[in-house]
Design an enzyme around this catalytic site. Structure first.
Site, PDB file in Angstrom:
ATOM      1  N   CYS A   1       2.267  -6.261   1.140  1.00  0.00           N
ATOM      2  CA  CYS A   1       0.923  -5.891   2.032  1.00  0.00           C
ATOM      3  C   CYS A   1       0.468  -7.041   3.472  1.00  0.00           C
ATOM      4  O   CYS A   1      -0.179  -7.632   2.429  1.00  0.00           O
ATOM      5  CB  CYS A   1      -0.247  -4.718   1.660  1.00  0.00           C
TER       6      CYS A   1
ATOM      7  N   TYR B   1      -4.818   1.062   3.661  1.00  0.00           N
ATOM      8  CA  TYR B   1      -5.207   0.406   3.230  1.00  0.00           C
ATOM      9  C   TYR B   1      -5.874  -0.445   4.677  1.00  0.00           C
ATOM     10  O   TYR B   1      -7.438  -0.983   5.042  1.00  0.00           O
ATOM     11  CB  TYR B   1      -4.725  -1.072   2.017  1.00  0.00           C
TER      12      TYR B   1
ATOM     13  N   SER C   1       0.682  -1.834   0.210  1.00  0.00           N
ATOM     14  CA  SER C   1       0.160   0.544   0.290  1.00  0.00           C
ATOM     15  C   SER C   1       0.584   1.201   0.356  1.00  0.00           C
ATOM     16  O   SER C   1       0.509   1.838  -0.514  1.00  0.00           O
ATOM     17  CB  SER C   1      -0.804  -0.123   1.233  1.00  0.00           C
TER      18      SER C   1
END
Ligand code: DGL
Length: 271
Positions: free
Chosen positions: A73, A42, A11
């Site tokens: 992520c 996120y 992200s």
């Protein structure tokens, strides 16, 4: 034989902790890193939104030559790994399965605490992966830690106080004897020294960045033959793509990667 290109997606800047672990372990590859800095965080978004963003970013990396995708992520892995895998034409490695395997190897009493973003914790992706390995898990969202790390407060008394409160809650009510703490967010490896100070002394800290790098190394061996000669000896080529300010990516990114970041290109992903 040409060197493989590994696409790393996050992200924002945090996934650079995973890239750092990859570079330490796999020097025979080139890397393309995509940080969706215009749309982070996120960790507070819905499954639908994160899945849509992550699939777009994965396509971008694939269209720029990535032969393998690493979803650095934790939130994107927890919420959207299935969707990314379904849409990809290359192997995809997320951070949760390697993190859960590392926790299983580290724990002696099968009792684990996982910390992560709100979205990662609500998905229970870590708990499911740990339970599938016969472990008991307590998940705890620590939403204040990401902005504190981005502020550069990795050794700040405020961050220490915040972490102490979160971890006291995580290790309470039947989990005081948990012997392993999983860092289920890209930003937390920067807090390792501080987290060691605020967790009970018997606890081992598992960093999913390192275990993911080991998983990528083993998948890569199966995927492409080792390169030879000059090609093998040269340093990895690093390319960075960011959806927000290139200047900010360079400045913050260096903190996560631990060395200067040069080649950053701005990307405008059309909705
Ligand atoms: N990269 C995210 C994760 O590992 C943390 C930052 C964000 O919320 O976007 O969960």
């Amino acid at each position: 034989m040409r060197r493989p290109t590994i696409g790393v997606f996050d992200s924002g800047f945090g996934g650079l902790t995973v890239l750092k672990a990859l570079l330490e372990l796999i020097s025979g590859a080139d890397y393309a890193y995509f940080g969706d800095t215009a749309r982070l965080p996120y960790g507070s978004k819905s499954v639908e939104t994160v899945a849509r963003y992550a699939v777009e970013a994965a396509h971008y990396l694939e269209s720029h030559g990535a032969q393998m995708l690493v979803i650095a992520c934790n939130t994107a892995t927890a919420l959207a790994l299935d969707r990314i895998v379904a849409g990809a034409h290359v192997p995809v490695v997320g951070v949760i399965e390697p993190g859960a395997s590392a926790a299983a190897a580290a724990s002696k009493n099968q009792r684990i605490v996982v910390i992560g973003t709100e979205a990662t914790v609500s998905s229970h992706a870590y708990r499911k992966a740990l339970e599938a390995r016969g472990l008991n898990a307590r998940e705890k969202a620590c939403p204040l830690l990401v902005p504190l790390v981005e502020e550069g407060w990795v050794e700040h008394s405020v961050t220490e106080q915040v972490a102490r409160i979160y971890l006291a809650e995580a290790f309470a009510d039947g989990f005081h004897d948990a012997d392993t703490l999983v860092l289920g967010c890209t930003h937390y490896p920067l807090l390792k020294p501080l987290l060691h100070r605020v967790t009970p002394g018997h606890v081992s800290i598992v960093d999913s960045a390192e275990s993911t790098a080991r998983e990528v190394a083993s998948r890569l061996q199966q995927l492409v033959p080792a390169t030879a000669g000059e090609e093998r000896r040269r340093l990895p080529r690093l390319q960075f793509f960011a959806t927000d300010s290139v200047e900010k990516f360079r400045r913050l990114g260096e903190r996560f990667l631990g060395h200067p970041i040069e080649d950053v290109q701005h990307v405008d992903l059309k909705e």
